[in-house]
Design a protein around this motif. Structure first.
Motif, PDB file in Angstrom:
ATOM      1  N   GLN A  71     -32.859  73.448  52.898  1.00 37.75           N
ATOM      2  CA  GLN A  71     -31.946  73.133  51.795  1.00 37.75           C
ATOM      3  C   GLN A  71     -32.429  73.685  50.454  1.00 37.75           C
ATOM      4  N   ASN A  72     -33.726  73.917  50.302  1.00 34.60           N
ATOM      5  CA  ASN A  72     -34.237  74.332  48.997  1.00 34.60           C
ATOM      6  C   ASN A  72     -33.898  75.779  48.642  1.00 34.60           C
ATOM      7  N   ARG A  73     -33.334  76.528  49.552  1.00 35.67           N
ATOM      8  CA  ARG A  73     -32.963  77.911  49.260  1.00 35.67           C
ATOM      9  C   ARG A  73     -31.520  78.028  48.797  1.00 35.67           C
ATOM     10  N   TRP A  74     -30.761  76.955  48.881  1.00 28.51           N
ATOM     11  CA  TRP A  74     -29.377  76.984  48.401  1.00 28.51           C
ATOM     12  C   TRP A  74     -29.362  77.159  46.890  1.00 28.51           C
ATOM     13  N   SER A  75     -28.366  77.841  46.393  1.00 27.64           N
ATOM     14  CA  SER A  75     -28.172  77.902  44.940  1.00 27.64           C
ATOM     15  C   SER A  75     -27.742  76.521  44.468  1.00 27.64           C
ATOM     16  N   LYS A  76     -27.768  76.323  43.174  1.00 24.33           N
ATOM     17  CA  LYS A  76     -27.252  75.056  42.653  1.00 24.33           C
ATOM     18  C   LYS A  76     -25.727  75.091  42.739  1.00 24.33           C
ATOM     19  N   TRP A  77     -25.115  73.916  42.724  1.00 27.63           N
ATOM     20  CA  TRP A  77     -23.657  73.840  42.702  1.00 27.63           C
ATOM     21  C   TRP A  77     -23.176  74.366  41.356  1.00 27.63           C
ATOM     22  N   ARG A  78     -22.168  75.231  41.378  1.00 29.19           N
ATOM     23  CA  ARG A  78     -21.572  75.802  40.172  1.00 29.19           C
ATOM     24  C   ARG A  78     -20.058  75.678  40.273  1.00 29.19           C
ATOM     25  N   MET A  79     -19.412  75.661  39.128  1.00 27.18           N
ATOM     26  CA  MET A  79     -17.954  75.685  39.134  1.00 27.18           C
ATOM     27  C   MET A  79     -17.493  77.046  39.657  1.00 27.18           C
ATOM     28  N   PHE A  80     -16.455  77.037  40.475  1.00 24.46           N
ATOM     29  CA  PHE A  80     -15.937  78.284  41.015  1.00 24.46           C
ATOM     30  C   PHE A  80     -15.412  79.120  39.843  1.00 24.46           C
ATOM     31  N   PRO A  81     -15.741  80.396  39.811  1.00 29.37           N
ATOM     32  CA  PRO A  81     -15.350  81.223  38.661  1.00 29.37           C
ATOM     33  C   PRO A  81     -13.844  81.450  38.574  1.00 29.37           C
ATOM     34  N   ASP A  82     -13.375  81.489  37.357  1.00 28.04           N
ATOM     35  CA  ASP A  82     -11.968  81.795  37.091  1.00 28.04           C
ATOM     36  C   ASP A  82     -11.910  83.204  36.516  1.00 28.04           C
ATOM     37  N   PRO A  83     -11.478  84.171  37.308  1.00 30.59           N
ATOM     38  CA  PRO A  83     -11.453  85.551  36.826  1.00 30.59           C
ATOM     39  C   PRO A  83     -10.554  85.759  35.604  1.00 30.59           C
ATOM     40  N   LYS A  84      -9.554  84.894  35.428  1.00 29.93           N
ATOM     41  CA  LYS A  84      -8.681  85.015  34.252  1.00 29.93           C
ATOM     42  C   LYS A  84      -9.453  84.740  32.969  1.00 29.93           C
ATOM     43  N   LYS A  85     -10.582  84.030  33.080  1.00 29.46           N
ATOM     44  CA  LYS A  85     -11.414  83.720  31.916  1.00 29.46           C
ATOM     45  C   LYS A  85     -12.625  84.648  31.820  1.00 29.46           C
ATOM     46  N   GLY A  86     -12.702  85.622  32.707  1.00 31.11           N
ATOM     47  CA  GLY A  86     -13.837  86.545  32.694  1.00 31.11           C
ATOM     48  C   GLY A  86     -15.061  86.002  33.399  1.00 31.11           C
ATOM     49  N   ASP A  87     -14.899  84.907  34.153  1.00 28.18           N
ATOM     50  CA  ASP A  87     -16.025  84.331  34.891  1.00 28.18           C
ATOM     51  C   ASP A  87     -16.399  85.234  36.065  1.00 28.18           C
ATOM     52  N   PHE A  88     -17.612  85.079  36.545  1.00 29.70           N
ATOM     53  CA  PHE A  88     -18.057  85.855  37.702  1.00 29.70           C
ATOM     54  C   PHE A  88     -18.808  84.960  38.667  1.00 29.70           C
ATOM     55  N   ILE A  89     -18.931  85.446  39.899  1.00 28.18           N
ATOM     56  CA  ILE A  89     -19.546  84.655  40.961  1.00 28.18           C
ATOM     57  C   ILE A  89     -21.025  84.987  41.089  1.00 28.18           C
ATOM     58  N   HIS A  90     -21.811  83.976  41.370  1.00 28.41           N
ATOM     59  CA  HIS A  90     -23.239  84.126  41.650  1.00 28.41           C
ATOM     60  C   HIS A  90     -23.402  83.944  43.149  1.00 28.41           C
ATOM     61  N   ALA A  91     -23.485  85.037  43.876  1.00 26.89           N
ATOM     62  CA  ALA A  91     -23.563  84.968  45.330  1.00 26.89           C
ATOM     63  C   ALA A  91     -24.292  86.201  45.858  1.00 26.89           C
ATOM     64  N   PRO A  92     -24.900  86.084  47.034  1.00 32.96           N
ATOM     65  CA  PRO A  92     -25.590  87.236  47.617  1.00 32.96           C
ATOM     66  C   PRO A  92     -24.633  88.388  47.922  1.00 32.96           C
ATOM     67  N   PHE A  93     -25.101  89.614  47.708  1.00 35.33           N
ATOM     68  CA  PHE A  93     -24.323  90.796  48.084  1.00 35.33           C
ATOM     69  C   PHE A  93     -24.505  91.119  49.558  1.00 35.33           C
ATOM     70  N   GLY A  94     -25.492  90.504  50.175  1.00 35.86           N
ATOM     71  CA  GLY A  94     -25.745  90.698  51.599  1.00 35.86           C
ATOM     72  C   GLY A  94     -25.284  89.496  52.390  1.00 35.86           C
ATOM     73  N   PRO A  95     -25.810  89.324  53.591  1.00 38.69           N
ATOM     74  CA  PRO A  95     -25.402  88.206  54.443  1.00 38.69           C
ATOM     75  C   PRO A  95     -25.700  86.867  53.775  1.00 38.69           C
ATOM     76  N   GLY A  96     -24.786  85.929  53.974  1.00 38.06           N
ATOM     77  CA  GLY A  96     -24.999  84.607  53.395  1.00 38.06           C
ATOM     78  C   GLY A  96     -23.927  83.628  53.813  1.00 38.06           C
ATOM     79  N   ILE A  97     -24.102  82.433  53.324  1.00 39.34           N
ATOM     80  CA  ILE A  97     -23.181  81.344  53.610  1.00 39.34           C
ATOM     81  C   ILE A  97     -22.782  80.695  52.289  1.00 39.34           C
ATOM     82  N   TYR A  98     -21.541  80.247  52.223  1.00 40.44           N
ATOM     83  CA  TYR A  98     -21.051  79.576  51.026  1.00 40.44           C
ATOM     84  C   TYR A  98     -20.412  78.265  51.431  1.00 40.44           C
TER      85      TYR A  98
END
Length: 112
Positions: free
Chosen positions: A3-30
């Motif tokens: 469990q310690n390798r999970w990212s912290k919980w974040r609000m899902f990004p809203d692209p209309k506000k210019g938000d972006f996602i923090h997620a691996p570019f390679g294999p992963g789970i969300y």
């Protein structure tokens, strides 16, 4: 499952506000949950986790494709209440194993 390798919980990004996602570019789970109720929404994997996660938004906001329009509609409609977290994995197989464990031990609004 570590469990310690999970990212912290974040609000899902809203692209209309210019938000972006923090997620691996390679294999992963969300994993997604509602911020107001803490109810788990869904869990999934991707060979490019960042791209797969953004496919949960309707076009033209999201990238990629989904065969489950109900998931896309739910996330898009409830965007202001959706949180996510990600876990980078060494392979798709590792991500799939963790996803199976999570589905077995948790109740999701969208279990598959």
């Amino acid at each position: 499952m570590s469990q310690n390798r999970w990212s912290k919980w974040r609000m899902f990004p809203d692209p209309k506000k210019g938000d972006f996602i923090h997620a691996p570019f390679g294999p992963g789970i969300y994993e997604l949950r509602r911020s107001d109720t803490r109810e788990l929404v869904l869990v999934g994997i991707g060979k490019n986790c960042a791209h797969r996660t953004t496919s949960l938004l309707s076009r033209p906001l999201g990238a990629g494709t989904r065969n489950n329009s109900a998931k896309v509609k739910y996330v898009t409609t409830n965007l202001a209440k959706i949180e996510y977290r990600c876990l980078a994995c060494s392979s798709r197989e590792q991500a799939q194993k963790i996803e199976t464990e999570l589905r077995r031990s948790n109740d999701y609004i969208y279990p598959s």
